[in-house]
Design a protein around this motif. Sequence first.
Motif, PDB file in Angstrom:
ATOM      1  N   UNK A 125       0.814  -1.211   0.000  1.00 38.49           N
ATOM      2  CA  UNK A 125       0.000   0.000   0.000  1.00 38.49           C
ATOM      3  C   UNK A 125       0.852   1.268   0.000  1.00 38.49           C
ATOM      4  N   UNK A 126       1.824   1.330   0.902  1.00 38.84           N
ATOM      5  CA  UNK A 126       2.528   2.585   1.144  1.00 38.84           C
ATOM      6  C   UNK A 126       3.360   3.081  -0.035  1.00 38.84           C
ATOM      7  N   UNK A 127       4.083   2.221  -0.768  1.00 36.02           N
ATOM      8  CA  UNK A 127       4.855   2.752  -1.901  1.00 36.02           C
ATOM      9  C   UNK A 127       3.992   3.484  -2.922  1.00 36.02           C
ATOM     10  N   UNK A 128       2.797   2.968  -3.182  1.00 35.91           N
ATOM     11  CA  UNK A 128       1.896   3.611  -4.146  1.00 35.91           C
ATOM     12  C   UNK A 128       1.491   4.990  -3.653  1.00 35.91           C
ATOM     13  N   UNK A 129       1.113   5.067  -2.373  1.00 38.09           N
ATOM     14  CA  UNK A 129       0.656   6.339  -1.831  1.00 38.09           C
ATOM     15  C   UNK A 129       1.787   7.354  -1.747  1.00 38.09           C
ATOM     16  N   UNK A 130       2.938   6.914  -1.247  1.00 34.61           N
ATOM     17  CA  UNK A 130       4.054   7.835  -1.069  1.00 34.61           C
ATOM     18  C   UNK A 130       4.574   8.341  -2.405  1.00 34.61           C
ATOM     19  N   UNK A 131       4.580   7.476  -3.414  1.00 37.90           N
ATOM     20  CA  UNK A 131       5.103   7.875  -4.721  1.00 37.90           C
ATOM     21  C   UNK A 131       4.063   8.643  -5.539  1.00 37.90           C
TER      22      UNK A 131
ATOM     23  N   UNK B 208       2.160  16.374   3.646  1.00 38.62           N
ATOM     24  CA  UNK B 208       3.160  15.565   4.333  1.00 38.62           C
ATOM     25  C   UNK B 208       2.516  14.273   4.814  1.00 38.62           C
ATOM     26  N   UNK B 209       3.013  13.138   4.316  1.00 42.17           N
ATOM     27  CA  UNK B 209       2.458  11.833   4.669  1.00 42.17           C
ATOM     28  C   UNK B 209       3.304  11.199   5.760  1.00 42.17           C
ATOM     29  N   UNK B 210       2.686  10.980   6.917  1.00 44.43           N
ATOM     30  CA  UNK B 210       3.365  10.369   8.057  1.00 44.43           C
ATOM     31  C   UNK B 210       2.799   8.970   8.269  1.00 44.43           C
ATOM     32  N   UNK B 211       3.669   7.997   8.517  1.00 47.76           N
ATOM     33  CA  UNK B 211       3.286   6.587   8.557  1.00 47.76           C
ATOM     34  C   UNK B 211       3.323   6.049   9.981  1.00 47.76           C
TER      35      UNK B 211
END
Length: 307
Positions: free
Chosen positions: A114-120, A130-133
């Motif tokens: 999930x996260x690589x798609x959202x962050x990229x 700013x996306x914080x995980x």
Amino acid sequence: MYIDQVPNFSLRQLSYLITAARLGTISAAASELHVSSSAISDSITALEHEMGAQLCIRKKAHGLVLTAAGKQVAARAASLINEANELERDLKTRDGELAGPITIGCYPTLAPMILPVLLAEFGQQHPRVSLEIVETTQDLMAGKLESGEIDVAFVYETLVPGNPKRAQLFAHPAHVVLAADDPFSARNTVRLEDLVERDMILLDSPPSSQHTLGMFHERGLQPRIRHRTTSYEVVRTLVARGLGYGVLVQRLTNSASYEGYPLVVKEIEPAVEPVGVEVIWPSNRAAVPRVTALIDHAVGVQWVRRD
């Protein structure tokens, strides 16, 4: 617009109270906010005077604890401060540009997908967001959405805490993971009945553990658990070493363990119900535009299953 009366307390006073309550001591709050301890203490005292209620109990040896009234004030104050921050961001943005932080909660085994798609992708489209995980299991996520610690979360549909708003992204059935030289590796499918006498490597992280054991229990079976681990990759590594089989939901394109030992995936027969992966967000408040944009982006992604 008519305002009945301007309050005699400030957002700064409310923020001091919230920070001191969160950190547990006035000194810790002073350090984080870069002000003196006396400034925070005096501010809270003045706030209590204006509210006409004791908001906290201050003990030198035990720190600061909110009273019932203090908890009520802190909860509503957090919403006021967030609204004020959103107002400031809206005024500073240009041409409807999205800006500000989003705290994303994610179940650990979903994070690599999930996260690589959202962050990229989302990050590139909205560079001022700013996306914080926060990676955490679903049982520990309870209350974090409602309290505002997490804005949006990506989880399995089973055992979702609370009553959040939700949208499904995709669904995968559980599968069996075996070492490449396992006696069952040549089979097209694997029955759970054939596995119960063999050693299992259990992904012991809610809700994965409940889901896996539930599949066996529904068929009147009791698996023989050799090792438990909260790590998805440790399951795959131990299985690849020939120490047992694993039952997982998340699918990876990588067919080898961290050590490079090959793995094979087998579907379960009879087929088991797919497990949905969802994006969830709080139902007790409206999502701000940047969070809504992130949700819409996630729902619109073509989450292709790769076996």
